[in-house]
Scaffold this motif. Structure first.
Motif, PDB file in Angstrom:
ATOM      1  N   MET A 161       0.832  -1.209   0.000  1.00 57.90           N
ATOM      2  CA  MET A 161       0.000   0.000   0.000  1.00 57.90           C
ATOM      3  C   MET A 161       0.867   1.261   0.000  1.00 57.90           C
ATOM      4  O   MET A 161       0.538   2.251  -0.669  1.00 57.90           O
ATOM      5  CB  MET A 161      -0.932  -0.001   1.213  1.00 57.90           C
ATOM      6  CG  MET A 161      -2.005  -1.099   1.193  1.00 57.90           C
ATOM      7  SD  MET A 161      -3.154  -0.989  -0.203  1.00 57.90           S
ATOM      8  CE  MET A 161      -2.551  -2.343  -1.252  1.00 57.90           C
ATOM      9  N   ASP A 162       1.970   1.214   0.730  1.00 59.33           N
ATOM     10  CA  ASP A 162       2.874   2.364   0.727  1.00 59.33           C
ATOM     11  C   ASP A 162       3.493   2.567  -0.652  1.00 59.33           C
ATOM     12  O   ASP A 162       3.811   3.700  -1.044  1.00 59.33           O
ATOM     13  CB  ASP A 162       3.985   2.174   1.776  1.00 59.33           C
ATOM     14  CG  ASP A 162       3.449   2.233   3.196  1.00 59.33           C
ATOM     15  OD1 ASP A 162       2.343   2.779   3.389  1.00 59.33           O
ATOM     16  OD2 ASP A 162       4.127   1.702   4.113  1.00 59.33           O
ATOM     17  N   ARG A 165       0.421   4.054  -2.965  1.00 57.62           N
ATOM     18  CA  ARG A 165      -0.187   5.343  -2.615  1.00 57.62           C
ATOM     19  C   ARG A 165       0.369   6.506  -3.449  1.00 57.62           C
ATOM     20  O   ARG A 165      -0.406   7.375  -3.876  1.00 57.62           O
ATOM     21  CB  ARG A 165       0.006   5.627  -1.123  1.00 57.62           C
ATOM     22  CG  ARG A 165      -1.024   4.952  -0.235  1.00 57.62           C
ATOM     23  CD  ARG A 165      -0.976   5.518   1.183  1.00 57.62           C
ATOM     24  NE  ARG A 165      -1.893   4.799   2.056  1.00 57.62           N
ATOM     25  CZ  ARG A 165      -1.553   3.768   2.828  1.00 57.62           C
ATOM     26  NH1 ARG A 165      -0.282   3.337   2.820  1.00 57.62           N
ATOM     27  NH2 ARG A 165      -2.442   3.179   3.590  1.00 57.62           N
ATOM     28  N   ASP A 170      -5.904   4.442  -3.387  1.00 60.03           N
ATOM     29  CA  ASP A 170      -6.483   4.630  -2.064  1.00 60.03           C
ATOM     30  C   ASP A 170      -6.949   3.278  -1.541  1.00 60.03           C
ATOM     31  O   ASP A 170      -7.884   2.685  -2.099  1.00 60.03           O
ATOM     32  CB  ASP A 170      -7.665   5.603  -2.143  1.00 60.03           C
ATOM     33  CG  ASP A 170      -8.232   5.947  -0.764  1.00 60.03           C
ATOM     34  OD1 ASP A 170      -7.816   5.328   0.227  1.00 60.03           O
ATOM     35  OD2 ASP A 170      -9.120   6.833  -0.694  1.00 60.03           O
TER      36      ASP A 170
END
Length: 245
Positions: A161-162, A165, A170
């Protein structure tokens, strides 16, 4: 005329000793008729029997003055009425629509494959429910994760997710959008033959971008292009093709 003469002229006649009326017996050979019996009129011989009266017919139906409908119009209306809502089949997805759905599906599978590198079958897992599924890893009969494996899976999820992003991904919105796109456009029914030219097109980012522009509605193009870009970045990270079969 004197009064004595007038009285003598209008003096009433009085019958002397009137005889009472006596019913006489019938003549020989004839029976007496009972009092009150109906009279029977003798029918003359040689005449045909009376024809029985027929009941009066009911009132005649008025003529039908409605306009006649041509048979072709009747057949057309009948055929239209026969087509109910249940008979109408949903529109078949085109090849390009299925490619758009496949992009979202491949991104979902690629993220899961990075979180669970040693798992080939993930029943009921999607990116939108990954945190809940990882928390249930100890009791899941298909996953059976220890505490250390659960913690490692969550670390990999946060790492991915990092990485996504900065691309605009999202975690609270796009996983749900991915499921919506798959349900709307479908996925490819068959895996393409690796020697087929189409397999090379499915690994070409420019080709897939053009498919999105030609297929997706304007309000969804930005989301689909973002998902394609995320899939491309993950393929660069693991060195594999865009679509994994």
């Amino acid at each position: 005329m004197t009064q004595p003469q007038a009285q003598a002229q209008f003096q009433p006649i009085i019958l002397q000793n009137p005889k009472p009326f006596v019913l006489q017996p019938p003549p020989p050979g004839r029976k007496a008729r009972l009092l009150g019996a109906p009279l029977q009129q003798a029918m003359p011989t040689g005449l045909p029997a009376a024809v029985p009266l027929q009941p009066l017919a009911g009132p005649q139906r008025p003529p039908d003055v409605r306009p006649k409908v041509r048979s072709q119009v009747v057949k057309r209306d009948a055929s239209l009425a026969a087509k109910t809502s249940t008979d109408i089949k949903p529109k078949e997805k085109t090849r390009q629509e299925r490619i758009v759905g496949e992009i979202a599906f491949q991104l979902d599978r690629r993220i899961l494959a990075n979180i669970f590198p040693n798992q080939t079958r993930l029943y009921g897992f999607t990116v939108s429910n990954i945190t809940e599924k990882v928390a249930q890893g100890r009791t899941d009969p298909f996953l059976r994760m220890s505490s250390d494996e659960t913690a490692a899976a969550m670390n990999r999820y946060r790492s991915i997710m990092d990485h996504l992003r900065p691309l605009g991904f999202d975690p609270n919105m796009h996983p749900i959008m991915m499921e919506h796109i798959v349900n709307t456009y479908g996925i490819l029914r068959e895996r393409p033959n690796l020697s087929d030219p189409e397999a090379a097109n499915l690994n070409d980012v420019q080709y897939l971008q053009n498919v999105i522009k030609e297929t997706v509605s304007p309000e969804m193009q930005e989301t689909c292009q973002l998902l394609l870009n995320c899939l491309y970045q993950l393929s660069l990270g693991d060195g594999k093709s865009l679509f994994l079969w």
